[in-house]
Write a protein that holds these residues in place. Sequence first.
Motif, PDB file in Angstrom:
ATOM      1  N   TRP A   1       0.779  -1.227   0.000  1.00  0.00           N
ATOM      2  CA  TRP A   1       0.000   0.000   0.000  1.00  0.00           C
ATOM      3  C   TRP A   1       0.819   1.289   0.000  1.00  0.00           C
ATOM      4  CZ3 TRP A   1      -4.511  -0.416  -1.810  1.00  0.00           C
ATOM      5  CH2 TRP A   1      -5.330  -1.514  -1.523  1.00  0.00           C
TER       6      TRP A   1
ATOM      7  N   SER B   1       6.989   7.128  -4.944  1.00  0.00           N
ATOM      8  CA  SER B   1       6.131   6.223  -4.171  1.00  0.00           C
ATOM      9  C   SER B   1       6.330   4.767  -4.558  1.00  0.00           C
ATOM     10  CB  SER B   1       4.661   6.606  -4.353  1.00  0.00           C
ATOM     11  OG  SER B   1       4.280   6.510  -5.712  1.00  0.00           O
TER      12      SER B   1
ATOM     13  N   THR C   1      -1.876   5.554   9.736  1.00  0.00           N
ATOM     14  CA  THR C   1      -1.912   4.151   9.303  1.00  0.00           C
ATOM     15  C   THR C   1      -0.602   3.451   9.644  1.00  0.00           C
ATOM     16  OG1 THR C   1      -3.431   4.703   7.503  1.00  0.00           O
ATOM     17  CG2 THR C   1      -2.236   2.613   7.333  1.00  0.00           C
TER      18      THR C   1
ATOM     19  N   ALA D   1      -5.623  -2.335   6.038  1.00  0.00           N
ATOM     20  CA  ALA D   1      -5.086  -1.084   5.512  1.00  0.00           C
ATOM     21  C   ALA D   1      -5.981  -0.526   4.409  1.00  0.00           C
ATOM     22  CB  ALA D   1      -3.670  -1.301   4.988  1.00  0.00           C
TER      23      ALA D   1
ATOM     24  N   LYS E   1     -10.073   7.332   4.569  1.00  0.00           N
ATOM     25  CA  LYS E   1      -9.271   8.549   4.442  1.00  0.00           C
ATOM     26  C   LYS E   1      -8.402   8.811   5.675  1.00  0.00           C
ATOM     27  CE  LYS E   1     -11.473   9.276   0.585  1.00  0.00           C
ATOM     28  NZ  LYS E   1     -10.843   8.950  -0.709  1.00  0.00           N
TER      29      LYS E   1
ATOM     30  N   ASP F   1      -5.151   9.330   7.661  1.00  0.00           N
ATOM     31  CA  ASP F   1      -3.861   9.868   7.244  1.00  0.00           C
ATOM     32  C   ASP F   1      -2.812   8.764   7.227  1.00  0.00           C
ATOM     33  OD1 ASP F   1      -1.101  11.330   8.244  1.00  0.00           O
ATOM     34  OD2 ASP F   1      -2.286  12.548   6.863  1.00  0.00           O
ATOM     35  N   VAL F   2      -1.911   8.831   6.227  1.00  0.00           N
ATOM     36  CA  VAL F   2      -0.892   7.792   6.069  1.00  0.00           C
ATOM     37  C   VAL F   2      -0.018   7.672   7.309  1.00  0.00           C
ATOM     38  CG1 VAL F   2       0.669   9.391   4.872  1.00  0.00           C
ATOM     39  CG2 VAL F   2       0.996   6.933   4.619  1.00  0.00           C
TER      40      VAL F   2
ATOM     41  N   ILE G   1      -7.553   3.163   4.347  1.00  0.00           N
ATOM     42  CA  ILE G   1      -7.349   4.077   3.216  1.00  0.00           C
ATOM     43  C   ILE G   1      -8.694   4.595   2.713  1.00  0.00           C
ATOM     44  CG2 ILE G   1      -6.575   4.216   0.809  1.00  0.00           C
ATOM     45  CD1 ILE G   1      -4.343   2.218   1.608  1.00  0.00           C
TER      46      ILE G   1
ATOM     47  N   THR H   1       0.158   3.604  -3.069  1.00  0.00           N
ATOM     48  CA  THR H   1      -1.149   4.269  -3.015  1.00  0.00           C
ATOM     49  C   THR H   1      -1.166   5.358  -1.947  1.00  0.00           C
ATOM     50  OG1 THR H   1      -2.245   2.250  -3.749  1.00  0.00           O
ATOM     51  CG2 THR H   1      -3.608   3.892  -2.627  1.00  0.00           C
ATOM     52  N   MET H   2      -0.655   5.030  -0.763  1.00  0.00           N
ATOM     53  CA  MET H   2      -0.707   5.992   0.348  1.00  0.00           C
ATOM     54  C   MET H   2       0.183   7.200   0.083  1.00  0.00           C
ATOM     55  SD  MET H   2      -0.981   3.658   3.834  1.00  0.00           S
ATOM     56  CE  MET H   2       0.578   2.787   3.613  1.00  0.00           C
TER      57      MET H   2
END
Length: 427
Positions: free
Chosen positions: A253, A268, A389, A376, A383, A385-386, A380, A256-257
Amino acid sequence: MIEGLSVRHSLGPLGLTGYQWFALLLCALTFLIEGYDMAAMPIAAPTLGKELGVNATRLGTAIVALNIGAIIGNGFLAPIGDRFSRKWTVTISTVLLGICVTLTATAASITQVVAWRFISGLAFGVATANVVALMADQFPRNRRALLVVLAATNLPLGSALCGFGAAGITAALGWRGLFVIGGVAGIALGLVIGAALRGGASVEVREEAEPSEGLAGKGPILRLFEPGLIGVTLPLWLLGFCNASILFVMLNWLPTMLTGIGWTLGESTRAPAIVSIGGVMSGIVLAFLVDIGRAAVALRFAFLALIVTMALFLVVPPSVPVWTGMLLIAGLLSSGSHTAERGLYATLYPKAVRATGVGWGNMMSRLGNVIGTLTAAVLIDLKLDVSHTLGMMVVPATIALLCTIPLGRADRRRRAAESAMPNGGRQ
């Protein structure tokens, strides 16, 4: 003939014969091909989805199919190697894996892709567990963890190889080319393993003490819970589950995050590779510490440092260079520990249940992979926040840290028993 090489030949580096080095190479190549195959589907997914006209949700079923197959293969089919021949179990499962990966390239619908990926996962689970058990059978007791991890580090290397070569392969052969190359390589390797590797255990392994006589009639899975092994099995399962949930949240992930908070696509997509590279760097060091009787200390330090690292994501701003460095450290700790776990399986389980122990341990790690990845995904979608997470990974890291306490006791008992043997537990 390679199979005829004598173990009486002079020993080389790490006290291994020429045959043992060749066996190590073949086992390492098995992990390399399996790592390549793990990465092939996520890399092929965007192009495959467009060609077959399916959305991301249906593509997700194809990615998860390999893990589901591997869970069943690890837990319920891998024990075949304990009952019959590890060599031929590895040979057949590796060839079957290669065939199914190749046939994935012929798929004309997402249903066919899912089917071939599921069967590939079955073979993947059987092969991975029995390769570790086969290596433990044929290598010196005091080098098992190091040698298993030397081979296992090729799993993330295979994934990296697929990632780095994917652009050229897909440009020349399309997404199907990724599976043709991996599949043909798997078939060829399986045939070489069948022709060249020995099936028997070393003298040292044949002399290992078996679990108590009263439990000898039990099936391999039940024997994992006998008094001498339950203190190994339960903490290893829980540690593997928790650590895999952390590791695969990052591997699956991060792109994506991180794109969601403004990182470029290149920045990323490099993040999971950085995590994997960290694991390659530290896995061998951790395995060496397992071999010299410092398994619990090494893993305890790794998970304690991982707790601190994941907590830092809550307070450190998401600067690309700073977070990249933090992800490298997280990979050193989580991915390295994940690799070193295979060394623990090879050293803490006796020969009679080794493939079973490895298979069920891998199955629990796969469950951690699936549950962590799905959790996860929910976060996500909500929404979250990364940073929060990643910060939540402190919880499973803390549980993994606690699991090192009973594992330390089990490792001390094992080493005490080996030191009481006439040869001191060495060849």
